[in-house]
Motif scaffolding. Structure first.
Motif, mmCIF file in Angstrom:
data_model
loop_
_atom_site.group_PDB
_atom_site.id
_atom_site.type_symbol
_atom_site.label_atom_id
_atom_site.label_comp_id
_atom_site.label_asym_id
_atom_site.label_seq_id
_atom_site.Cartn_x
_atom_site.Cartn_y
_atom_site.Cartn_z
ATOM 1 N N LYS A 1 1.770 11.424 -35.849
ATOM 2 C CA LYS A 1 1.990 9.812 -36.287
ATOM 3 C C LYS A 1 1.675 9.039 -35.012
ATOM 4 O O LYS A 1 1.176 7.927 -35.082
ATOM 5 N N ALA A 2 2.508 9.453 -33.944
ATOM 6 C CA ALA A 2 2.163 8.476 -32.712
ATOM 7 C C ALA A 2 0.839 8.541 -32.384
ATOM 8 O O ALA A 2 0.127 7.356 -31.896
ATOM 9 N N ALA A 3 0.069 9.513 -32.206
ATOM 10 C CA ALA A 3 -1.303 9.629 -31.922
ATOM 11 C C ALA A 3 -2.157 8.637 -32.749
ATOM 12 O O ALA A 3 -3.072 7.934 -32.106
ATOM 13 N N VAL A 4 -2.085 8.814 -33.933
ATOM 14 C CA VAL A 4 -2.516 7.630 -34.860
ATOM 15 C C VAL A 4 -2.411 6.314 -34.516
ATOM 16 O O VAL A 4 -3.352 5.433 -34.345
ATOM 17 N N GLU A 5 -1.029 5.831 -34.236
ATOM 18 C CA GLU A 5 -0.557 4.392 -34.008
ATOM 19 C C GLU A 5 -1.240 4.169 -32.733
ATOM 20 O O GLU A 5 -1.756 3.109 -32.416
ATOM 21 N N ARG A 6 -0.995 5.172 -31.694
ATOM 22 C CA ARG A 6 -1.571 4.592 -30.449
ATOM 23 C C ARG A 6 -3.120 4.968 -29.975
ATOM 24 O O ARG A 6 -3.372 4.556 -28.936
ATOM 25 N N LYS A 7 -3.528 5.690 -31.003
ATOM 26 C CA LYS A 7 -5.127 5.968 -31.115
ATOM 27 C C LYS A 7 -5.413 6.744 -29.812
ATOM 28 O O LYS A 7 -6.272 6.545 -28.903
ATOM 29 N N LYS A 8 -4.378 7.795 -29.278
ATOM 30 C CA LYS A 8 -4.458 8.362 -28.088
ATOM 31 C C LYS A 8 -3.567 9.656 -28.335
ATOM 32 O O LYS A 8 -2.672 9.454 -28.685
ATOM 33 N N TYR A 9 -4.031 10.953 -27.857
ATOM 34 C CA TYR A 9 -3.330 11.878 -27.630
ATOM 35 C C TYR A 9 -3.937 12.871 -26.820
ATOM 36 O O TYR A 9 -5.007 12.750 -26.186
ATOM 37 N N GLN A 10 -2.929 13.949 -26.389
ATOM 38 C CA GLN A 10 -3.353 14.898 -25.182
ATOM 39 C C GLN A 10 -4.598 15.530 -25.355
ATOM 40 O O GLN A 10 -4.922 16.381 -26.473
ATOM 41 N N ALA A 11 -5.587 15.786 -24.169
ATOM 42 C CA ALA A 11 -6.422 16.503 -24.232
ATOM 43 C C ALA A 11 -6.247 17.303 -22.850
ATOM 44 O O ALA A 11 -5.843 17.219 -21.857
ATOM 45 N N TYR A 12 -6.645 18.894 -23.163
ATOM 46 C CA TYR A 12 -6.743 19.726 -22.085
ATOM 47 C C TYR A 12 -8.286 19.837 -21.756
ATOM 48 O O TYR A 12 -9.197 20.269 -22.643
ATOM 49 N N ILE A 13 -8.726 19.439 -20.556
ATOM 50 C CA ILE A 13 -10.061 19.398 -20.128
ATOM 51 C C ILE A 13 -10.405 20.448 -19.047
ATOM 52 O O ILE A 13 -9.607 20.793 -18.108
ATOM 53 N N TYR A 14 -11.352 21.347 -19.631
ATOM 54 C CA TYR A 14 -11.770 22.576 -18.846
ATOM 55 C C TYR A 14 -13.163 22.449 -18.376
ATOM 56 O O TYR A 14 -13.907 21.764 -18.815
ATOM 57 N N GLY A 15 -13.217 22.536 -17.107
ATOM 58 C CA GLY A 15 -14.581 22.651 -16.530
ATOM 59 C C GLY A 15 -15.108 23.908 -16.104
ATOM 60 O O GLY A 15 -14.321 24.564 -15.288
ATOM 61 N N ILE A 16 -16.320 24.539 -16.779
ATOM 62 C CA ILE A 16 -16.606 25.933 -16.430
ATOM 63 C C ILE A 16 -18.056 25.984 -16.148
ATOM 64 O O ILE A 16 -18.883 25.164 -16.274
#
Lengths: 227, 845
Positions: B547-562
Motif C-alpha cells: 500500500k505504501a509503495a503505491v502511495e509513495r510511488k516508490k519501493y525497493q529495488a535490488y540492483i545487480y550488475g553482471i
C-alpha cells in the motif's frame, strides 16, 4: 500269527546312584486279532513299555518286533513312517490336532503318508464309531468321549498292524469309559484288529482277552485272560 | 499389620532363575542396551544441538541473561535488583563507540561488576577489569584490529564517540579475553571514574525524541527462576515496579531463550522422536520378555501351585527387569554418548556450524543427558515388562501346566474337509491367532516400507541438481559482511581485491555487483501492486508495504550488475536473454519478490513483463529508465541470498551498473578456471584467508563434500531407524515363531507320535514362516508403492535437489532375505525343541 513280540526289553534311566530300571527284561508276545491289557500300578513301568512298543522311545537293550520287523533297527525318520503305517495310537488326553476337523483328524496319518484315503473304509469306521454327524466339527466342539472316539477312528482308519491305547479312558467318566471301551473292543473284533491297552483299572482290564501284569518293570503274568 | 518377610526369598528365586538361563539374560540385557543407546544418542544429539544453538545465539546477542531492561537510571536498577522474582541482576552503563576501528563494531561501556562482564561473555581471561581512570579491557579482536600485541600494559589510542562527540584518549590495557566473531559488537570496558567523567548518569529519564542521547544510561540484565514465559514475567516485573504506568522503560527478552526453548516445531519433532524410540524399545523388550515368560510359564505355574502369589511372581519379574536395567543402562549410556558425539559432529558439519565451542557439551548437560536417558530407558523396560508380567502372574497353575495355544479364538465351529498336507496345516495354524499374525506382518511391513522409502529418498537426491543450485561456476567468493548482517550498505569486495584474484593465473573472474535502489512504478505497475495488495492483504502485516509503495510511488529495488558469463546462468521465465541487448545497457532482466508463507515458487509475482519500461532510482538519487528484456531470477548462489519483504530485482550489464552505484563493490565473485592442479583454488583461498579480508571462499568441492555429508546423515539416521524397525520386525517374527513352537511342543510331539515325520513337521513350520513373508510381501508392496508415490511427489516439491524415481527394488531384496529367514528361523527353533525326546515332550502334561 504273532504280530508283536519283545525280547529282553530293558530300559534304564539315569546312571550310578540315580539308576532306575523302568523295564527289566520284558518278554511277551501278542497274536493277531488279540485284545491285550497291560495292567500295573503307577510307576510299574507300563507306560515305558507302551512307548517302547510304539517306537516312541528307544530301549537300553532288547528288541521289539512288529510283524517280524525289528523296529529299532530303523532310523528315526523311517521309524516315524513305520509308525504311521503299522501302529495306531489312542492317548489318554485324546491328542487331536486342534485346527483339523473330525474327518481330517481321522485321515491325518494316511494323508501324511501321501496315500489316497480308502473312503469306503473310512466312512465305515466313522459310522461304526458313531461320528457320521460330526465329521466337520472341530475338536473343541466335541465332548471327551466324542474326542476319544475320533482318536480310535484315527487309529483304525490307517489299518495298522496294532493299536496301542495308553489309558484310553483315563480322562473319561465311568459311563463314557464303558461306552468307549466297548466300541474299541467291538471295532477291534470287526476289523480283526490287534489291540494292546495299558490301564491301572482292573475293571477296564477285565474287558480284554488277555491281561499282562507288570510290576517294578517285570512282566508277572502273561496268560490268557479269564473268559 | 504383620509384614511377611518373604522379600529375600523372592529375590533369591528371581536371581537364581536368571542364572539358569544365561543366554536369555544376555539377549534381554542386549535389548536394554539397545534401547538405552537409542535414547542416549537422541538426547545427546538433541541436547547438544539445542544447547549449542542457544549458546550461539547468546554469543550473537552478547548476553546470557534471560531479559534486559534498557536505558534506565540507577534507581531503576536498584528497584529491579530488589524485586523478589529477579535473580542474577547485573548492569553496565553506556559510554560510547570506538570510532577508529573499521572492520568491527566496538562499544565502550562500564560494567557494574565482574559478573556483568561475565554475563556478556566479556570477562577478562588475562588481567582484570579496569580500576583506574585510564585503564581499558578489550577483546583480542579489538587488539587485532589495532594491530596491537596481546599483552597487558599495552597502550591503546582510542577515538571515543559519546553521542556523536568524539574525544581521543590514550588508555592502558588492563585485561583482555578471546573475542568472538559471532557476536555483533565487541565490548571495551572502562573504569567507573572514566565513565563518570565522559558519560555521567543523566538527570532525566531516557526519551526517544529527536536527539537521542544514550550515554550514561543503565542497561540492566536479569534472570528469572526459570525460562518459562520470560516475556510474561518481564511484563509482570515492569508493571510491578512501574505500577503508575508512567515512564515504563524498554525491556527485551533474550531471543536465545525464545528461539530455542519454545520453538513448537522442534519440540514436537523431539517428542515424536522420543516416542518412536520409546515404541521401538518397547516392542523389542516386550517381545524378548514375552518369549522368556512363555518359555518359563510352566515354572511360574509350578510356583503358583506351591503357593507363590501373583504379586510375588510379578515382583520376581520386576526384580529381573531391574537387574537387566542395572547392567544394560550403563553400557547403553556409554555407547550412546559415543554414537551421539559422532552424530552431532556430522550434523554440525552439515549445518555449517563453525564456532565449535558453543556446541561443547558441559558436564552439567552431560549429567542431564545421562539422567534423562537412564530414566527413559528404565521406564521403557518397566512398561515393556508389564504385560508379560501380567501373563506370568495371571496364569492359573493348571493352565500353566497345559499352556498351549490349542484355544482357537475363532467362532468357527466346523470347517470343510480338505486334503491334509504340511502346507494346509500351516495355513490352519496361521488362522489360530490372527492378532499375532497381524502384529508380525505389520511390523515387518513397516520396516520394509521404511527401507524402501529411505532408498527412494537416497536415490532421488540428485547431486547435480544440488550442486547447480548451490554454486555457479567453479569458485564463488563472497563478503562475510553481507551474509551475517542485515546492514543497509553492502560493503562488498573492492576493485583492489578483485584485482588480486585476477592476478591468479588461469582464473577467470566474474564479479557480481550489487546495490540497493528504488523502483518508481508507473500507473500501470501501481495498479498491479494494488491488486496484489487486495489479494493478499489478509496474509500479514507486511502487505501494508504494498500500500505504501503505491502511495509513495516508490519501493525497493535490488540492483545487480553482471557480465555476460554470469548472465548466461540466468534462466528466462518470460522473454529471452539477449547478451548483446544487455550489453547495450538499455535493457534489464527483472523479477519481483513478495514474501508469503506459501511455497518458494509462489513468492515471485510478475509485475513487469518483457517490453515494459521501468524507472529506477539509484542510491545516489538519480533516475534511469530501462526496457524490460526478460523476466528471470539471479541464480541463488550469485544472489545476495537475502530477501526483503517486497522488492524488484533488476539485473543489468556491469558497465551500466558502474554508472549507477555510489560505491563500487562486488557482492560475489564467480571464478571459473580450467586449472586442474588446484593451484588457482589455493591462491584464491589464500587471498580470502588473509587477515582482515572478510572474504569467504567456497568452491564446488565444498558443496560436493557438503552433499556427501548430507547423504551420510540421511543414511545414518534413516539407516539406523530402518535397522531398528527391521530388528523389531524380525524380533516380532522370532517371537511369534518361537513362542508358537514352544507352546505347541506337546501338540507337535503328538503329531509326531501319530506319524508326522520330522521332515513333515519342519516343512509345516517353514510354511508357517513363509506365510508371514508372503503376507508381508503383499502389504509392503501395496503400502510401499503408495507411500513412495506420495512422498516422492512431496519431496520433489519441497527439496530443490530431489528428483523422484519410483522403485520397489529394496522391498524385493528384503523379501528374498525375509523369505530365507522365515524358513530358517522355524527350522532352527524346531531343532532346539527336538533335543527332548517325543516321550518327554508328550509327558509335559
Amino acid at each position: 500269527m504273532t504280530v508283536l513280540k519283545t525280547e529282553g526289553l530293558t530300559k534304564i534311566y539315569g546312571d550310578g546312584q540315580n539308576k532306575v530300571t523302568a523295564l527289566d527284561n520284558a518278554d511277551f508276545s501278542v497274536e493277531q486279532g488279540e485284545f491285550a491289557a497291560i495292567v500295573g500300578t503307577s510307576g510299574s513301568g507300563k507306560s515305558t513299555l507302551l512307548h517302547m512298543l510304539g517306537g516312541l522311545d528307544r530301549p537300553t537293550s532288547g528288541k521289539v518286533y512288529v510283524e517280524n520287523k525289528d523296529i529299532f533297527s530303523m532310523g528315526d525318520e523311517a521309524l516315524t513312517i513305520f509308525r504311521r503305517r503299522k501302529i495306531g495310537f489312542v492317548f489318554q488326553s485324546f491328542n487331536l490336532v486342534p485346527t483339523l476337523n473330525v474327518y481330517e483328524n481321522i485321515v491325518f496319518p494316511i494323508q501324511l503318508d501321501g496315500n489316497d484315503v480308502d473312503e469306503d473304509f473310512a466312512a465305515e469306521v466313522i459310522d461304526t464309531l458313531g461320528l457320521s454327524d460330526m465329521q466337520e466339527r472341530l475338536p473343541n466342539q466335541l465332548s471327551g468321549g466324542q474326542q476319544q472316539r475320533v482318536a480310535i477312528a484315527r487309529a483304525l482308519a490307517a489299518k495298522p498292524a496294532i493299536i496301542l491305547a495308553d489309558e484310553p479312558t483315563g480322562n473319561l467318566d465311568t459311563r463314557t469309559s464303558q461306552d468307549v471301551l466297548s466300541l474299541l473292543k467291538t471295532s477291534g473284533q470287526k476289523y480283526q484288529q490287534t489291540i494292546v491297552m495299558i490301564t491301572h483299572d482292573e475293571a477296564i482290564a477285565q474287558m480284554a482277552d488277555r491281561i499282562i501284569r507288570i510290576e517294578d518293570g517285570r512282566i508277572m503274568t502273561g496268560g490268557a485272560a479269564d473268559e | 499389620m504383620n509384614k511377611v518377610r518373604n522379600r529375600e526369598a523372592i529375590r533369591r528365586l528371581a536371581l537364581r532363575e536368571m542364572k539358569s538361563d544365561r543366554r536369555m539374560v544376555f539377549v534381554l540385557v542386549l535389548s536394554v542396551v539397545l534401547t538405552c543407546i537409542m535414547f542416549t544418542a537422541l538426547t545427546s544429539v538433541g541436547g547438544s544441538l539445542i544447547n549449542g544453538v542457544q549458546q550461539e545465539t547468546m554469543r550473537q546477542v552478547g548476553g546470557n541473561r534471560m531479559a534486559g531492561v534498557k536505558y534506565v537510571l540507577r534507581e531503576d536498577y536498584e528497584k529491579i535488583k530488589a524485586d523478589s522474582k529477579t535473580r542474577d541482576v547485573v548492569y553496565h552503563t553506556l559510554v560510547g563507540d570506538l570510532e577508529n576501528v573499521k572492520n568491527i563494531r566496538a562499544e565502550v561501556n562500564c560494567a557494574g561488576d565482574e559478573d556483568a562482564a561475565e554475563a556478556s561473555f566479556s570477562a577478562p581471561e588475562e588481567g582484570r577489569m579496569p580500576e583506574s581512570f585510564d585503564e581499558i579491557a578489550v577483546s583480542t579482536l579489538v587488539l587485532d584490529e589495532f594491530g596491537l600485541p596481546h599483552e597487558l600494559g599495552t597502550k591503546i589510542h582510542i577515538e571515543l564517540s559519546v553521542d556523536g562527540e568524539i574525544t581521543e584518549h590514550d588508555m592502558t590495557l588492563c585485561g583482555y579475553w578471546k573475542g568472538d566473531k559471532v557476536s555483533m559488537a565487541q565490548q571495551c570496558w572502562v573504569s567507573r571514574d572514566f565513565a563518570d567523567k565522559y558519560a555521567p548518569e543523566p538527570d532525566t529519564e531516557f526519551a526517544f525524541d529527536g536527539n537521542i542521547k544514550y550515554a550514561g544510561y543503565y542497561m540492566v540484565d536479569l534472570n528469572f527462576a526459570n525460562s518459562w514465559d520470560i516475556e510474561g514475567k518481564t511484563e509482570a516485573l515492569l508493571s510491578r515496579i512501574y505500577s503508575d504506568g508512567e515512564n515504563i522503560p524498554q525491556a527485551g527478552v533474550n531471543w536465545a531463550y525464545t528461539t530455542s526453548s519454545v520453538d513448537g516445531g522442534t519440540l514436537a519433532c523431539g517428542i515424536v522422536m522420543l516416542f518412536v524410540v520409546f515404541a521401538a524399545g518397547y516392542l523389542i523388550i516386550y517381545n524378548i520378555f514375552y518369549i522368556n515368560i512363555s518359555t518359563n510359564i510352566r515354572s511360574y505355574g509350578l510356583l503358583k501351585t506351591i503357593g507363590t502369589t501373583s504379586r510375588q511372581i510379578r515382583r520376581m519379574v520386576r526384580i529381573q527387569a531391574a537387574v537387566y536395567s542395572a547392567i544394560g543402562i550403563p553400557v547403553g549410556i556409554v555407547s550412546g554418548l559415543m554414537l551421539g558425539k559422532v552424530m552431532t559432529k556430522s550434523i554440525m558439519r552439515i549445518m555449517n556450524v563453525y564456532s565449535e565451542n558453543s556446541y561443547a557439551v558441559s558436564t552439567k548437560l552431560l549429567a542431564l543427558i545421562c539422567l534423562i536417558s537412564a530414566v527413559f530407558t528404565f521406564a521403557t523396560v518397566m512398561i515393556s515388562c508389564r504385560k508379560p508380567c501380567r501373563i506370568a502372574a495371571g496364569v492359573s497353575p493348571i493352565e500353566a501346566l497345559r499352556y498351549n495355544e490349542t484355544d482357537i479364538h475363532t467362532k468357527k465351529k466346523s470347517k470343510k474337509s480338505a486334503k491334509v498336507t504340511p502346507l494346509s496345516i500351516a495355513r490352519n495354524n496361521m488362522m489360530r491367532s490372527r492378532k499375532k499374525t497381524v502384529t508380525v506382518v505389520l511390523s515387518l511391513t513397516l520396516s520394509m516400507v521404511l527401507v524402501n522409502t529411505l532408498f527412494t529418498v537416497l536415490r532421488g537426491v540428485d547431486e547435480d541438481k544440488f550442486i547447480k543450485d548451490s554454486i555457479v561456476g567453479d569458485i564463488v567468493i563472497k563478503h562475510s559482511e553481507n551474509t551475517q548482517n542485515f546492514s543497509d550498505k553492502i560493503k562488498g569486495i573492492t576493485p583492489e581485491m578483485i584485482g588480486e584474484f585476477e592476478q591468479a593465473e588461469g582464473a577467470e573472474v566474474h564479479p557480481v555487483y550489487f546495490d540497493y535502489g528504488s523502483i518508481l512504478p508507473d500507473d500501470e505497475a501501481c495498479e498491479k501492486v494494488e491488486m496484489l495488495y487486495e489479494k493478499n492483504k489478509d496474509s500479514g502485516d507486511h502487505m501494508e508495504d504494498l500500500k505504501a509503495a503505491v502511495e509513495r510511488k516508490k519501493y525497493q529495488a535490488y540492483i545487480y550488475g553482471i557480465d555476460e558469463t554470469a548472465a548466461n546462468y540466468i534462466e528466462a521465465e518470460e522473454g529471452s536473454i539477449d547478451i548483446e541487448k544487455l550489453k547495450s545497457g538499455r535493457y534489464v532482466i527483472v523479477n519481483t519478490y513478495l514474501w508469503s508463507e506459501k511455497s518458494e515458487d509462489e513468492n515471485y509475482v510478475h509485475i513487469y513483463h518483457p517490453g515494459d519500461m521501468i524507472e529506477l532510482e539509484d542510491s545516489k538519487g538519480e533516475k534511469h529508465e530501462y526496457e524490460v528484456m526478460a523476466v528471470g531470477t539471479m541464480p541463488y548462489p550469485l544472489s545476495i541470498q537475502m530477501y526483503g519483504l517486497f522488492f524488484t530485482q533488476v539485473v543489468m550489464y556491469d558497465e551500466e551498473f558502474k554508472g549507477l552505484a555510489e560505491t563500487l563493490g562486488a557482492s560475489k565473485l564467480m571464478i571459473n578456471t580450467d586449472d586442474e592442479s588446484g593451484r588457482v583454488k589455493e591462491q584464491c583461498k589464500a587471498i580470502c584467508e588473509k587477515d582482515g579480508s572478510q572474504l569467504v571462499y567456497t568452491d564446488k568441492q565444498t558443496y560436493i563434500d557438503e552433499f556427501s555429508g548430507l547423504m551420510s546423515m540421511i543414511k545414518l539416521v534413516g539407516g539406523s531407524l530402518a535397522g531398528t524397525l527391521a530388528l523389531i520386525g524380525i524380533l516380532n517374527f522370532v517371537n511369534a515363531v518361537v513362542t508358537g513352537i514352544i507352546n505347541r511342543k506337546r501338540e507337535l510331539a503328538m503329531m509326531n507320535a501319530v506319524g508326522m515325520t520330522d521332515v513333515q513337521q519342519k516343512k509345516m513350520l517353514m510354511w508357517e514362516g513363509i506365510h508371514y513373508a508372503v503376507l508381508t510381501a503383499v502389504w509392503s508392496v501395496i503400502i510401499g508403492s503408495g507411500l513412495s508415490l506420495f512422498m516422492g511427489k512431496n519431496m520433489e516439491d519441497g527439496l530443490f535437489f530431489f528428483s523422484y524415481r519410483f522403485t520397489l527394488l529394496p522391498i524385493m531384496i528384503c523379501l528374498l532375505i525375509l523369505l530365507l529367514l522365515s524358513a530358517a528361523i522355524p527350522y532352527v527353533s524346531y531343532k532346539v525343541i527336538c533335543s527332548d525326546s517325543v516321550v518327554d515332550r508328550m509327558r509335559e502334561n
